[in-house]
Design a protein around this motif. Sequence first.
Motif, PDB file in Angstrom:
ATOM      1  N   LEU A   9       0.821  -1.210   0.000  1.00 41.58           N
ATOM      2  CA  LEU A   9       0.000   0.000   0.000  1.00 41.58           C
ATOM      3  C   LEU A   9       0.859   1.266   0.000  1.00 41.58           C
ATOM      4  N   LEU A  33      -4.405   6.035   1.160  1.00 44.86           N
ATOM      5  CA  LEU A  33      -3.594   4.814   1.126  1.00 44.86           C
ATOM      6  C   LEU A  33      -4.400   3.554   1.435  1.00 44.86           C
ATOM      7  N   GLN A  86      -7.076   2.639  -3.323  1.00 47.24           N
ATOM      8  CA  GLN A  86      -6.074   2.276  -4.320  1.00 47.24           C
ATOM      9  C   GLN A  86      -6.553   1.224  -5.324  1.00 47.24           C
ATOM     10  N   ASP A 143      -6.990   1.855  -9.286  1.00 50.90           N
ATOM     11  CA  ASP A 143      -6.225   3.026  -9.725  1.00 50.90           C
ATOM     12  C   ASP A 143      -4.900   2.539 -10.308  1.00 50.90           C
ATOM     13  N   SER A 152      -1.647   3.504  -8.593  1.00 52.19           N
ATOM     14  CA  SER A 152      -1.468   3.240  -7.166  1.00 52.19           C
ATOM     15  C   SER A 152      -0.394   2.192  -6.916  1.00 52.19           C
ATOM     16  N   THR A 153       0.162   2.242  -5.730  1.00 57.30           N
ATOM     17  CA  THR A 153       1.162   1.264  -5.319  1.00 57.30           C
ATOM     18  C   THR A 153       0.544  -0.125  -5.230  1.00 57.30           C
TER      19      THR A 153
END
Length: 183
Positions: A23, A85, A90, A93, A96-97
């Motif tokens: 995350l 986060l 996320q 997306d 995103s991570t």
Amino acid sequence: ARAATLLMLALPGSAYLYQGEELGLPEVTDLPDEVRQDPSFFRDAGQEGLRDGCRVPLPWSGDAPPYGFGDGGSWLPQPDDWAALTVAAQTGDPASTLELYRTALSLRRTHPGLGAGDAVEWLDAPDGVLAFRRPGGLICTVNTTEAPARLPTPGRLLLASLQLDASAGDFTLPADTAVWWQE
């Protein structure tokens, strides 16, 4: 960190992810002493650091703590600025991570040669750029410098740590960026 993740996951061997890494969660460094629970913290007379800061519960959803963790809250307080986060924020997306990790881990499971064995063929690259081929035709390029690097496109782009345009011919690999290619 995103480039380092793709580099690590492209190399042979097992990959270990720590809670919250997927995350992009930072370690919580400002926990008040009265909420600490790490026995080492109390044994070492309040030594800074230790484990509590990286054991703050994951944020699942919502705009405020406990971010979907449960009705009773969490055993350690979560930062007020973690709403962006959360897993819910996320999911879906592409920047995103979490989605970077999901895609990389999926490719690692399904791509022949990724993660398995120890074969790494190092390729010629400019200073500060790592380039290697794994079995199955996967090429990983990583720019570890602070300046963009001009490179030939070695194949079809599979995944990049940043959004980039890598059409046929040469392309510019931004600083601190990793890319996975299929030959």
